[in-house]
Design an enzyme around this catalytic site. Structure first.
Site, short mmCIF file in Angstrom:
data_model
loop_
_atom_site.label_atom_id
_atom_site.label_comp_id
_atom_site.label_asym_id
_atom_site.label_seq_id
_atom_site.Cartn_x
_atom_site.Cartn_y
_atom_site.Cartn_z
N GLY A 108 33.01 173.84 8.30
CA GLY A 108 31.78 173.48 7.60
C GLY A 108 31.75 172.00 7.21
O GLY A 108 31.08 171.19 7.93
N LEU A 121 21.87 144.32 31.93
CA LEU A 121 21.58 144.39 33.18
C LEU A 121 20.75 145.67 33.45
O LEU A 121 19.97 145.14 34.24
CB LEU A 121 22.51 145.00 33.75
CG LEU A 121 23.30 146.10 35.01
CD1 LEU A 121 23.27 145.05 35.98
CD2 LEU A 121 24.76 145.99 35.32
N GLU A 138 27.69 151.90 30.55
CA GLU A 138 28.98 151.12 31.28
C GLU A 138 29.40 151.95 32.20
O GLU A 138 30.18 151.90 33.02
CB GLU A 138 29.79 150.39 30.75
CG GLU A 138 29.43 149.41 30.05
CD GLU A 138 30.79 147.95 29.12
OE1 GLU A 138 32.03 148.48 29.86
OE2 GLU A 138 30.74 148.39 27.95
N GLY A 141 19.18 152.20 35.57
CA GLY A 141 20.49 152.28 35.24
C GLY A 141 21.47 152.09 36.33
O GLY A 141 21.90 151.23 35.93
N SER A 142 21.56 153.55 36.39
CA SER A 142 23.31 152.92 37.50
C SER A 142 22.86 152.90 38.53
O SER A 142 23.69 152.30 39.38
CB SER A 142 22.86 155.17 38.29
OG SER A 142 23.49 155.92 36.75
N ARG A 196 34.77 148.23 31.61
CA ARG A 196 34.62 149.72 32.04
C ARG A 196 36.87 150.85 30.97
O ARG A 196 36.52 151.37 30.74
CB ARG A 196 35.10 150.48 33.20
CG ARG A 196 32.95 150.21 33.66
CD ARG A 196 32.93 151.03 35.05
NE ARG A 196 31.74 150.75 35.44
CZ ARG A 196 30.85 150.74 36.22
NH1 ARG A 196 31.64 150.63 37.16
NH2 ARG A 196 29.60 151.33 36.17
N ASP A 200 34.41 145.57 35.19
CA ASP A 200 35.85 146.54 36.41
C ASP A 200 36.80 145.95 34.49
O ASP A 200 37.49 146.78 34.68
CB ASP A 200 36.19 145.86 37.24
CG ASP A 200 35.67 146.25 38.94
OD1 ASP A 200 35.55 147.08 38.35
OD2 ASP A 200 36.03 145.89 40.12
N ARG A 204 45.65 172.74 4.88
CA ARG A 204 44.60 173.58 5.54
C ARG A 204 44.99 175.16 4.78
O ARG A 204 45.49 176.13 5.42
CB ARG A 204 43.33 174.09 5.81
CG ARG A 204 42.40 175.43 5.98
CD ARG A 204 41.32 175.14 4.98
NE ARG A 204 40.16 175.81 5.07
CZ ARG A 204 39.89 176.32 4.12
NH1 ARG A 204 39.74 175.63 2.71
NH2 ARG A 204 38.54 176.91 4.18
N PHE A 207 25.40 141.18 27.05
CA PHE A 207 25.00 141.92 28.89
C PHE A 207 23.49 142.47 28.77
O PHE A 207 23.80 143.57 28.24
CB PHE A 207 26.21 142.51 29.07
CG PHE A 207 26.58 142.41 30.49
CD1 PHE A 207 27.07 141.79 31.50
CD2 PHE A 207 26.36 144.11 30.82
CE1 PHE A 207 27.57 142.34 32.14
CE2 PHE A 207 26.90 144.77 31.98
CZ PHE A 207 27.36 143.67 32.95
N1 COS Z 1 33.84 143.98 42.52
C1 COS Z 1 33.20 143.85 43.59
N2 COS Z 1 32.08 143.83 44.12
C2 COS Z 1 31.78 145.12 44.64
C3 COS Z 1 32.28 146.05 43.29
C4 COS Z 1 32.92 145.54 42.86
N3 COS Z 1 33.32 145.85 41.51
N4 COS Z 1 31.56 147.12 43.80
C5 COS Z 1 30.79 146.56 44.58
N5 COS Z 1 30.97 145.51 45.54
C6 COS Z 1 30.70 145.15 46.08
C7 COS Z 1 30.44 145.68 48.16
O1 COS Z 1 31.78 145.32 48.20
C8 COS Z 1 28.89 145.45 48.33
O2 COS Z 1 29.35 144.02 49.22
P1 COS Z 1 28.69 143.99 50.27
O3 COS Z 1 27.13 143.76 49.88
O4 COS Z 1 29.43 142.20 50.68
O5 COS Z 1 29.10 144.93 51.09
C9 COS Z 1 27.92 145.36 47.27
O6 COS Z 1 28.78 145.01 45.68
C10 COS Z 1 27.08 146.58 47.09
O7 COS Z 1 28.46 147.79 46.45
P2 COS Z 1 28.27 149.32 46.55
O8 COS Z 1 27.01 149.97 48.63
O9 COS Z 1 28.99 150.03 46.14
O10 COS Z 1 26.12 149.17 45.89
P3 COS Z 1 25.62 150.81 45.50
O11 COS Z 1 24.08 149.64 45.09
O12 COS Z 1 26.03 151.41 46.25
O13 COS Z 1 25.84 150.83 43.86
C11 COS Z 1 27.68 151.58 41.50
C12 COS Z 1 27.23 150.93 43.63
C13 COS Z 1 26.98 152.61 41.92
C14 COS Z 1 28.99 152.03 41.82
C15 COS Z 1 26.99 150.72 41.33
O14 COS Z 1 25.07 150.27 40.54
C16 COS Z 1 26.93 150.80 39.07
O15 COS Z 1 27.79 150.93 39.20
N6 COS Z 1 26.20 151.43 38.95
C17 COS Z 1 26.07 151.59 37.19
C18 COS Z 1 25.77 150.47 36.62
C19 COS Z 1 26.50 150.41 35.08
O16 COS Z 1 27.57 151.11 34.79
N7 COS Z 1 25.34 150.63 33.76
C20 COS Z 1 25.64 149.76 32.41
C21 COS Z 1 24.94 148.53 32.67
S1 COS Z 1 25.77 148.30 30.84
S2 COS Z 1 25.72 149.52 29.34
#
Ligand code: COS
Length: 392
Positions: A345, A132, A368, A138-139, A248, A245, A273, A130
Site C-alpha cells: 500500500g 522534431l 525518443e 511522431g514515430s 537514445r 543515436d 518489513r 529539440f
Molecule cells: N544515422 C545516420 N543516418 C541515418 C540513421 C542514423 N542513425 N538512420 C537512418 N539514416 C538514414 C538512412 O541511411 C537513409 O539514408 P538515405 O536516404 O541516404 O538512404 C535515411 O536516413 C532514411 O532512413 P530510413 O529509410 O531508415 O527512414 P524511415 O523513414 O524508414 O524512418 C525511423 C526510420 C522509424 C527509424 C525514424 O523515423 C525514427 O527514428 N522514428 C522515431 C523518431 C523519434 O525518435 N521521435 C522522438 C523524437 S524526440 S522525443
C-alpha cells in the site's frame, strides 16, 4: 547504497569512475528529490546548478565552447544520467534536455553557432530544446509537414511541433522542417530558432504524469536567418537520427538509474518489513522477485554501456542504442512495478519514491523513439546484415 560493481567493467576508464564518485557526492549534497509546485522553476534551477557545478560541460562537445571534451563522451553522459536519475527524475531531465536540445549543434554547428549557443548551454545560462515531433508525425519522422521556405537571406517556418520537452522555458529550439529538396526523409533541414523569434508561440502547455516542462509550438510566418541552418539543406533527417543515436543510449541510462533506485528501495523494504514472524526478504517468493530485478538491472547496464562504449570507439551504434533503449526502459518498468508490489500500500502513496518512479519511467518507453520503433530499427539492421552475409 546502490551496487557500483559495474564500474569495474572494461567499458570504463578511471576518469569515468572518478566522475561517478564526484557526481554521487554532489548529488547527495545538492539534490533532495522533492520538487513540489512550480516545475518550470525547479527545472530552471537545476539547469543553473548543474551548469555552475560543471556537469553540463559533459552535455556538449568542443572545449573551445565550454564542452568538457572535444567529442561527447557517451559513457560520461550515461553515467551522469544514471546517477542523476537515481536521485531525481527532474534533475536527470534538466541535464538530458540540455544535451538533446544542443546535440545537433555539437554535431553539425559552425564555429560561430557553437560559440553562440553551446557556451551558454554548458554554463547553464541558456536552456535548449529539440523540436522534431508533430501532431501527425511522431514515430514516422519523414512524414513531417512543418515547412521552411527560402525567402532571400531567410527561411520562413510555418507549422506545428508537439511533445517538445523544455517547451515554454527554452531559450532556443533546434527545429526540423521540410525544405522540400526531395520527398520524405531527403527533404528536411534543421534550424536553430531563438525562443523570442516573432512568429514562434507556445500554443499549449501539456501536463503529463511525471511533470516536466512540455509544450506544443506553433510557427506562423516565423522568419529565421539562413545562417541559423544546421549543416546543409536536406541533411535534417540524418542530423536528427545522429543526435538520437547519442541520446537514445542515454535514455537507457536514465531508465537504468530509475531501476537501480527501485531495486534499492525494494531491498530496504524487504529486509526490514516483518511478516508472519520473519522478514519479507526471507520468503522465497520475494527472493524470486529480487533475483529478477537484479538480473534485469545488470542486463540493462550491459546493453547501455556496450552501446556507449562502442560509440566512444567511433562505431555506428544505431542498432546497439536501439537495443539498449528498448531493453532498459521496458525492464525498468518491470523492476519498478515489482518494487511497488514489495512496498504494498505504501508503494502507491503519492510522492513515495517508488510511486514517483512508477510515474517517471512510463514516458521513457515512448519518447525518443517508442519501443516499437526500436524493434523496427533492430529488425531492419538484423535483416540487412543477414541478407548481406547470404549474398557474399
Ligand atoms: N544515422 C545516420 N543516418 C541515418 C540513421 C542514423 N542513425 N538512420 C537512418 N539514416 C538514414 C538512412 O541511411 C537513409 O539514408 P538515405 O536516404 O541516404 O538512404 C535515411 O536516413 C532514411 O532512413 P530510413 O529509410 O531508415 O527512414 P524511415 O523513414 O524508414 O524512418 C525511423 C526510420 C522509424 C527509424 C525514424 O523515423 C525514427 O527514428 N522514428 C522515431 C523518431 C523519434 O525518435 N521521435 C522522438 C523524437 S524526440 S522525443
Amino acid at each position: 547504497m546502490s551496487d557500483k560493481s559495474y564500474l569495474d567493467w572494461p567499458f570504463f576508464d578511471d576518469r569515468h569512475r572518478q566522475l561517478q564518485a564526484d557526481l554521487e557526492r554532489w548529488a547527495g549534497d545538492n539534490i533532495s528529490g522533492d520538487h513540489h509546485g512550480d516545475t518550470d522553476a525547479a527545472c530552471r534551477d537545476f539547469v543553473k546548478r548543474l551548469g555552475a557545478a560543471g556537469w553540463l560541460r559533459y552535455a556538449v562537445g568542443g572545449t573551445a565552447c565550454g564542452g568538457k571534451y572535444d567529442v561527447i563522451d557517451t559513457r560520461a553522459i550515461c553515467l551522469l544520467r544514471e546517477t542523476l536519475a537515481r536521485h531525481s527524475g527532474l534533475a536527470d531531465f534538466a541535464f538530458a534536455m540540455q544535451g538533446l536540445g544542443s546535440g545537433a549543434i555539437t554535431l553539425h554547428g559552425t564555429p560561430q553557432q557553437k560559440q553562440r549557443y553551446l557556451t551558454k548551454v554548458a554554463a547553464g545560462e541558456a536552456i535548449a530544446a529539440f523540436a522534431l515531433s508533430e501532431p501527425n508525425s511522431g514515430s514516422d519522422v519523414a512524414a513531417m509537414s512543418c515547412a521552411a521556405r527560402r525567402d532571400g537571406n531567410d527561411y520562413v517556418l510555418d507549422g506545428e511541433k508537439t511533445w517538445i520537452s523544455n517547451g515554454g522555458i527554452a531559450d532556443f529550439y533546434v527545429v526540423f522542417a521540410r525544405t522540400g529538396e526531395a520527398p520524405g526523409s531527403r527533404g528536411l533541414s534543421a534550424f536553430i530558432v531563438d525562443a523570442t523569434t516573432p512568429g514562434l508561440e507556445i500554443a499549449e502547455r501539456i501536463n503529463v504524469i511525471a511533470p516536466h516542462p512540455l509544450a506544443r509550438l506553433r510557427f506562423t510566418n516565423c522568419r529565421v536567418p539562413a545562417g541559423n541552418m544546421l549543416g546543409k539543406p536536406a541533411q535534417g533527417f540524418k542530423i536528427a537520427m545522429q543526435t538520437l543515436d547519442i541520446f537514445r543510449t542515454s535514455v537507457a541510462a536514465a531508465a537504468l538509474g530509475f531501476a537501480r533506485r527501485a531495486l534499492d528501495e525494494a531491498l530496504r523494504r524487504a529486509t526490514t518489513r516483518p511478516m508472519f514472524n520473519q522478514k519479507l526478504a526471507d520468503f522465497q517468493i520475494t527472493q524470486t522477485k529480487l533475483a529478477q530485478m537484479a538480473t534485469g538491472v545488470d542486463i540493462s547496464a550491459l546493453l547501455t554501456y556496450r552501446a556507449a562504449w562502442l560509440r566512444d570507439q567511433g562505431k555506428n551504434v544505431t542498432r546497439e542504442a536501439a537495443m539498449a533503449k528498448m531493453t532498459a526502459t521496458e525492464t525498468a518498468q518491470q523492476v519498478i512495478d515489482a518494487a511497488v508490489q514489495i512496498w504494498g500500500g505504501l508503494g502507491v502513496v503519492s510522492e513515495h519514491p517508488v510511486e514517483k518512479l512508477y510515474r517517471e519511467i512510463r514516458a521513457l518507453r515512448i519518447y525518443e523513439g517508442a519501443t516499437e520503433v526500436q524493434q523496427l530499427i533492430i529488425a531492419r539492421q538484423t535483416l540487412t546484415a543477414y541478407e548481406q552475409e547470404v549474398r557474399t
